[in-house]
Design a protein around this motif. Structure first.
Motif, PDB file in Angstrom:
ATOM      1  N   LEU A   1       0.769  -1.363  -0.052  1.00  0.00           N
ATOM      2  CA  LEU A   1      -0.043   0.039  -0.014  1.00  0.00           C
ATOM      3  C   LEU A   1       0.975   1.173   0.005  1.00  0.00           C
ATOM      4  N   ARG A   2       1.857   1.042   0.778  1.00  0.00           N
ATOM      5  CA  ARG A   2       2.802   2.112   0.810  1.00  0.00           C
ATOM      6  C   ARG A   2       3.956   2.246  -0.286  1.00  0.00           C
ATOM      7  N   GLY A   3       4.401   1.185  -0.706  1.00  0.00           N
ATOM      8  CA  GLY A   3       5.365   1.249  -1.422  1.00  0.00           C
ATOM      9  C   GLY A   3       5.167   1.133  -3.055  1.00  0.00           C
ATOM     10  N   ALA A   4       4.003   0.383  -3.495  1.00  0.00           N
ATOM     11  CA  ALA A   4       3.587   0.350  -4.892  1.00  0.00           C
ATOM     12  C   ALA A   4       2.580   1.347  -5.281  1.00  0.00           C
ATOM     13  N   ILE A   5       1.642   1.702  -4.649  1.00  0.00           N
ATOM     14  CA  ILE A   5       0.379   2.209  -4.853  1.00  0.00           C
ATOM     15  C   ILE A   5       1.007   3.939  -4.696  1.00  0.00           C
ATOM     16  N   PRO A   6       0.817   4.472  -5.995  1.00  0.00           N
ATOM     17  CA  PRO A   6       1.111   5.933  -6.059  1.00  0.00           C
ATOM     18  C   PRO A   6       0.109   6.871  -5.217  1.00  0.00           C
ATOM     19  N   GLU A   7       0.634   7.791  -4.780  1.00  0.00           N
ATOM     20  CA  GLU A   7      -0.244   8.799  -3.900  1.00  0.00           C
ATOM     21  C   GLU A   7      -1.660   9.405  -4.710  1.00  0.00           C
ATOM     22  N   TYR A   8      -1.544   9.593  -6.040  1.00  0.00           N
ATOM     23  CA  TYR A   8      -2.621  10.007  -6.747  1.00  0.00           C
ATOM     24  C   TYR A   8      -3.619   9.018  -6.604  1.00  0.00           C
ATOM     25  N   ARG A   9      -3.408   7.651  -6.472  1.00  0.00           N
ATOM     26  CA  ARG A   9      -4.417   6.801  -6.233  1.00  0.00           C
ATOM     27  C   ARG A   9      -4.860   6.469  -4.847  1.00  0.00           C
ATOM     28  N   LEU A  10      -4.092   6.648  -3.931  1.00  0.00           N
ATOM     29  CA  LEU A  10      -4.198   6.374  -2.434  1.00  0.00           C
ATOM     30  C   LEU A  10      -3.307   7.471  -1.592  1.00  0.00           C
ATOM     31  N   PRO A  11      -4.015   8.508  -1.515  1.00  0.00           N
ATOM     32  CA  PRO A  11      -3.493   9.663  -0.434  1.00  0.00           C
ATOM     33  C   PRO A  11      -3.040   8.998   0.735  1.00  0.00           C
ATOM     34  N   ARG A  12      -1.741   9.326   1.206  1.00  0.00           N
ATOM     35  CA  ARG A  12      -0.774   8.862   2.346  1.00  0.00           C
ATOM     36  C   ARG A  12      -1.803   9.341   3.658  1.00  0.00           C
ATOM     37  N   GLY A  13      -2.350  10.466   3.679  1.00  0.00           N
ATOM     38  CA  GLY A  13      -3.162  10.593   4.834  1.00  0.00           C
ATOM     39  C   GLY A  13      -4.077   9.741   4.913  1.00  0.00           C
ATOM     40  N   VAL A  14      -4.851   9.243   4.018  1.00  0.00           N
ATOM     41  CA  VAL A  14      -5.843   8.087   4.437  1.00  0.00           C
ATOM     42  C   VAL A  14      -5.128   6.842   4.676  1.00  0.00           C
ATOM     43  N   LEU A  15      -4.312   6.553   4.100  1.00  0.00           N
ATOM     44  CA  LEU A  15      -3.359   5.312   4.362  1.00  0.00           C
ATOM     45  C   LEU A  15      -3.001   5.406   6.028  1.00  0.00           C
TER      46      LEU A  15
ATOM     47  N   LEU B   1       9.293  -1.507  -9.432  1.00  0.00           N
ATOM     48  CA  LEU B   1       8.831  -1.451  -8.132  1.00  0.00           C
ATOM     49  C   LEU B   1       9.801  -0.685  -7.415  1.00  0.00           C
ATOM     50  N   ASP B   2      10.927  -0.549  -7.680  1.00  0.00           N
ATOM     51  CA  ASP B   2      12.056   0.434  -7.158  1.00  0.00           C
ATOM     52  C   ASP B   2      11.765   1.900  -7.275  1.00  0.00           C
ATOM     53  N   LEU B   3      11.390   1.952  -8.786  1.00  0.00           N
ATOM     54  CA  LEU B   3      11.041   3.477  -9.281  1.00  0.00           C
ATOM     55  C   LEU B   3       9.822   3.751  -8.607  1.00  0.00           C
ATOM     56  N   LEU B   4       8.644   3.049  -8.339  1.00  0.00           N
ATOM     57  CA  LEU B   4       7.403   3.514  -7.442  1.00  0.00           C
ATOM     58  C   LEU B   4       7.960   3.873  -5.986  1.00  0.00           C
ATOM     59  N   LYS B   5       8.744   2.790  -5.462  1.00  0.00           N
ATOM     60  CA  LYS B   5       8.855   3.299  -4.028  1.00  0.00           C
ATOM     61  C   LYS B   5       9.818   4.672  -4.051  1.00  0.00           C
ATOM     62  N   ALA B   6      10.850   4.916  -4.881  1.00  0.00           N
ATOM     63  CA  ALA B   6      11.594   5.877  -4.900  1.00  0.00           C
ATOM     64  C   ALA B   6      10.589   7.411  -4.980  1.00  0.00           C
ATOM     65  N   TRP B   7       9.572   7.130  -6.034  1.00  0.00           N
ATOM     66  CA  TRP B   7       8.719   8.271  -6.342  1.00  0.00           C
ATOM     67  C   TRP B   7       7.816   8.469  -5.247  1.00  0.00           C
ATOM     68  N   ASN B   8       7.226   7.298  -4.224  1.00  0.00           N
ATOM     69  CA  ASN B   8       6.511   7.423  -3.462  1.00  0.00           C
ATOM     70  C   ASN B   8       7.104   8.033  -2.048  1.00  0.00           C
ATOM     71  N   THR B   9       8.472   7.769  -2.093  1.00  0.00           N
ATOM     72  CA  THR B   9       9.239   8.373  -0.955  1.00  0.00           C
ATOM     73  C   THR B   9       9.841   9.742  -1.211  1.00  0.00           C
TER      74      THR B   9
ATOM     75  N   THR C   1       1.113  -2.601 -11.736  1.00  0.00           N
ATOM     76  CA  THR C   1       2.725  -1.791 -11.331  1.00  0.00           C
ATOM     77  C   THR C   1       2.986  -1.380 -12.712  1.00  0.00           C
ATOM     78  N   ALA C   2       3.054  -1.960 -13.713  1.00  0.00           N
ATOM     79  CA  ALA C   2       3.454  -1.350 -15.133  1.00  0.00           C
ATOM     80  C   ALA C   2       2.671   0.074 -15.345  1.00  0.00           C
ATOM     81  N   LEU C   3       1.449  -0.150 -15.200  1.00  0.00           N
ATOM     82  CA  LEU C   3       0.453   1.090 -15.275  1.00  0.00           C
ATOM     83  C   LEU C   3       0.793   2.478 -14.595  1.00  0.00           C
ATOM     84  N   ASP C   4       1.208   1.990 -13.207  1.00  0.00           N
ATOM     85  CA  ASP C   4       1.314   3.037 -12.191  1.00  0.00           C
ATOM     86  C   ASP C   4       2.618   3.430 -12.673  1.00  0.00           C
ATOM     87  N   THR C   5       3.628   2.795 -13.104  1.00  0.00           N
ATOM     88  CA  THR C   5       5.169   3.280 -13.271  1.00  0.00           C
ATOM     89  C   THR C   5       4.981   4.235 -14.501  1.00  0.00           C
ATOM     90  N   ALA C   6       4.265   3.632 -15.425  1.00  0.00           N
ATOM     91  CA  ALA C   6       4.059   4.677 -16.625  1.00  0.00           C
ATOM     92  C   ALA C   6       3.463   5.967 -16.348  1.00  0.00           C
TER      93      ALA C   6
END
Lengths: 564, 329
Positions: A167-181, A243-251, A269-274
């Protein structure tokens, strides 16, 4: 007074016909029969949307949320990220359009966060058995939550400083805001779960230690190891994993990438990365997917396992998707990528009946990109529990979620067991494992109930009005920058309308049809005396068994049973 | 609480509605007429007196020495329900009492045998609501054709065979004939649409004068369909256009329930054995199917049944269900 009678005739007292029991004519009897709503059957977490929609229609949103969190403690999260299998199964889709169940779920989840509603947790007995949970992702959180509800002391071991996992590492914030999470997960931990951050299995603690100090162990480690990717044995020097890119972007919120990139893969993962690459300023983002786009798919096609809405948004944002394409060759100058050779591919059934991907000669094209990012899936990183990981890279479990490698009292769930990676499925795994652990500790077998869904044909839709489904508000393209949540939620009025649109499959909703339409007054209205959740009882003294009530019940709640 | 210890007698007494006909009556399984009569009395309430013509309703509700009725009720003859009702009404008026008088008759008693008495009652303007339970044949005596039997339906006196495809004549347009008496309110209704039915009863009850209601009620025995299909068949009669749901005030059309989605007449005819011969491989059968479809189309045309305007779907008349059952208004 003369006793001459001027007329002949008879008379009778009112309603004396009740002395005659027409029930003796009957050869079949109506009975109330609860059916499982298809949304309930389809939900991998095991939610029963029909039940919480009913509470909303009754005007009690908090009761609806309580109903929801008896199964899924994280509705604000799943309402956003789940591809909602429930709506694909919804009988209303055959009539006009499916109920916006995800919209209702998200609404209830957000409302609970805003109003600080709390889970109903029974007091734990002193000396309650301790159960270890490895990994604080959705599976682990659900297992810990349900074990706590069952009276156990759940102890979570998480390698990272914070809970969340995928939830934290792979799902970008534009789909799941960190506050909610953050808030929703914290509410789960706050019910008395011990949380051990920065504790990695195999480094800080061993499986054997966990087994000895806990009554049972649940593993929800997720899939942390990217599948090995290469093209004919060749890999570029600066290979990045999606997945590493997503983590980097998310953090960090920044990525350093060339101006044109191809992402290889067909999943979330592919779509979110794109999509994050577009947000990170990459001008030309290509998605090379070996599967079909949902709206173009012929029946039997293998379709990209992502929500069509996400694909539409990615296209709007400028992601160029190449469906049914594979990569045949990396074009390298030195060890640097200058392009890829794509080829048309399809999954076809061969002569031996086995499906295999076939590349079509003569369809090769070259895509000029400066980087290729594989997003072709992950497998379990089995450090600390290697013995449990099967050859396919996943932990093998039985129907109860117990590992099959011979470790008694060890259960697993979530992405790590390789049964379709969705958050909702992981939550379901956690809940089922909690029930199985409870059964194991009590020395009895637990089996998940298998329900047959109520079909559209069992309903009588003549009694419903066509009504539109509310669409989620979507952020305008221009405003979709950075972390802003793209899809909004629906409002209270729309939520109530959705509750009213629900067909209430398999469950009485007191519409009075049977009571109104029985020609023999053999259906009597009573909420107090109906033991089965109905609002009516059958008076079998008079019921002739005509079957009108069963035929006209809008919900498929009445069945006729032979009596001879 | 288990069902075995429910006091059904108490529960029946406490039902939140008026059950003018109670259980124990001898109607067949799935009887549309028994249902229609109960629905009518639910809307009139107990303060009525009923004069009933001979027919199924009279027979199955009053197997001597019992009665299923919870209202004052009188049966005299086949032909005189309207006259008896008129007499009761005149007597009440002479006594200065206010009770509404109802006259109940089947289609035989209304279209054929009691027509003269009915016409007279309407012409004299008695404060009577005449309800015709239209099941389209003489069911009580063994399914003989009446002037209400629809075209091409087989009955024991209009059999389908070498000579004819069921009844050769058309169904009498009784509601237009009634409306031609220039009475304040005449309407048609169906057991498949109880909300609409009750609304029409209430409208008729509110009028001081002669009013008329024709209710389409399926007869599983005479029509030859399964008992559980009574409502479904009645619904199809309306949805195909074969039974138009209309209201006529002083002879003028003032209301028509729109058809949301016109169904082909074969949907209505197929489940009924009285139309079975129309599905034989026979040129005459094919012609009669087309004929019935044309009759339905004609109704739709003259009464403009394909909805339009602000409430094209007639949400008020539709039997939409809601949680808690509060759809009846």
């Amino acid at each position: 007074m003369s006793d001459v009678k001027y007329t002949r005739g008879g008379c009778a007292r009112p309603a004396t016909s009740l002395q005659f029991h027409t029930g003796s004519w009957r050869v079949q009897r109506p009975v109330h029969r609860h059916g499982a709503a298809p949304c309930h059957v389809a939900c991998p977490a095991g939610e029963n949307p029909q039940a919480y929609l009913a509470r909303i229609e009754e005007g009690d949103e908090q009761a609806a949320w309580r109903e929801l969190v008896t199964i899924n403690p994280l509705p604000a999260i799943t309402g956003r990220v789940c591809p909602h299998f429930c709506e694909s199964a919804c009988n209303r889709a055959t009539y006009d359009s499916a109920i916006s169940i995800h919209g209702v779920e998200r609404y209830l989840g957000d409302k609970a966060l805003a109003h600080d509603w709390h889970y109903a947790v029974p007091a734990r007995a002193v000396g309650a058995a301790r159960v270890a949970i490895v990994g604080a992702g959705p599976a682990g959180l659900a297992a810990a939550y349900h074990l706590t509800l069952l009276g156990y002391q759940a102890v979570m071991f998480e390698a990272n400083p914070e809970p969340g996992g995928t939830l934290r590492g792979a799902i970008p914030e534009y789909r799941l805001p960190r506050g909610v999470l953050q808030v929703e997960m914290q509410r789960v931990l706050d019910i008395g779960i011990e949380f051990r951050a920065n504790t990695r299995l195999g480094r800080d603690v061993s499986l054997e230690e966990l087994r000895q100090s806990h009554a049972a162990v649940f593993l929800g480690p997720g899939t942390q190891r990217a599948r090995y990717w290469h093209v004919d044995g060749i890999v570029q020097r600066d290979l990045h994993q999606a997945l590493d890119l997503l983590k980097a972007w998310n953090t960090v919120g920044k990525l350093s990438m060339p101006a044109s990139v191809a992402v290889v893969g067909a999943g979330n993962t592919a779509l979110d990365t794109a999509r994050i690459l577009r947000r990170a300023g990459v001008a030309s983002v290509h998605l090379v997917a070996h599967k079909a786009l949902p709206e173009q798919a012929a029946s039997g096609d293998d379709v990209m396992p992502v929500h069509p809405r996400e694909i539409a948004q990615a296209l709007e944002e400028g992601v160029q998707i190449h469906p049914h394409r594979g990569i045949r060759r990396l074009l390298l100058r030195g060890e640097r990528v200058v392009g890829v050779e794509m080829v048309h591919m399809k999954k076809l059934r061969g002569a031996d009946g086995v499906y295999a991907r076939v590349a079509f000669e003569g369809t090769e094209t070259v895509l000029h990109v400066e980087q290729v990012i594989p997003a072709i899936g992950q497998t379990v990183d089995g450090v600390g529990f290697d013995a449990l990981v099967a050859d396919n890279g996943f932990v093998s479990v039985n129907a109860q979620g117990a590992v099959t490698a011979g470790y008694q009292g060890v259960f697993a769930g979530g992405d790590a067991i390789g049964k379709g990676g969705t958050v909702t499925r992981a939550i379901g795994d956690g809940r089922r494992a909690a029930a199985a652990i409870h059964g194991f500790l009590q020395g009895r077998e637990w089996a998940a109930s298998v329900l047959a869904p109520v079909t559209f044909a069992q309903l009588n839709v003549n009694y419903f009005e066509p009504a539109p489904r509310p669409e989620d508000p979507v952020l305008a393209l221009k405003k979709r920058i950075g972390e802003k949540e793209v899809v909004g939620g629906i409002e209270q009025q729309a939520v109530l309308q959705e509750a009213q649109r629900c067909f209430s499959c398999g469950n009485c909703f007191a519409c009075d049809n049977c009571w109104t339409l029985c020609p023999d007054t053999a259906v009597l209205k009573t909420q107090e005396l109906a033991a089965d959740g109905a609002h009516y009882v059958f008076d079998y003294d008079y019921c002739k068994g005509c079957g009108i009530c069963a035929q006209e019940c809008p919900c498929g709640f009445i069945a006729m049973e032979a009596e001879l | 609480m288990t069902e075995s210890i429910i006091n059904f007698y108490e529960l029946r007494r406490k039902q939140p509605r008026f059950q003018g006909i109670d259980a124990g009556h001898r109607a067949c399984l799935g009887c549309g007429e028994a249902l229609a009569a109960r629905l009518v009395l639910e809307s009139t309430g107990p303060d009525v007196i009923v004069a009933n013509a001979t027919g199924c309703l009279e027979v199955f509700t009053t197997p001597w020495p019992e009665s299923a009725w919870r209202v004052p009720w009188l049966h005299s003859l086949f032909e005189n329900a309207a006259a008896v009702a008129a007499g009761i009404e005149a007597a009440l008026k002479a006594q200065g009492r206010q009770s509404k008088v109802l006259a109940f008759g089947g289609d035989g008693a209304t279209f054929d045998i009691g027509f003269q008495a009915l016409s007279g009652m309407l012409e004299r303007g008695h404060n009577v609501l005449y309800v015709c339970f239209d099941n389209e044949a003489y069911m009580n005596t063994g399914i003989q054709r009446s002037s209400s039997t629809p075209h091409a339906a087989a009955t024991t006196t209009s059999p389908a065979g070498k000579q004819r495809m069921g009844k050769r004549h058309l169904k009498k347009d009784i509601v237009s004939i009634i409306a031609a008496h220039h009475i304040p309110y005449a309407a048609t209704a169906s057991v498949a649409f109880p909300s609409d039915l009750r609304k029409k009863v209430r409208r008729a009850m509110a009028i001081d004068g002669a009013t008329f209601l024709q209710i389409h009620c399926p007869c599983p025995l005479g029509w030859g369909h399964e008992s559980e299909e009574s409502i479904a068949v009645a619904r199809l009669a309306v949805q195909t256009g074969l039974f138009p749901m209309i209201e006529l005030e002083r002879g003028e059309l003032t209301g028509a329930m729109p058809i949301r989605e016109q169904k082909p007449v074969v949907d209505y005819l197929k489940p009924q054995a009285r139309f079975r011969h129309l599905f034989a491989d026979d040129a005459r059968a094919r012609e009669e199917l087309e004929h019935l479809q044309a009759l339905a189309d004609h109704n739709i045309e003259i009464y403009k049944l394909l909805g339009s305007g602000v409430d094209a779907l007639d949400s008020e008349g539709a039997d939409t269900v809601r949680r808690g059952g509060n759809r009846w208004g």
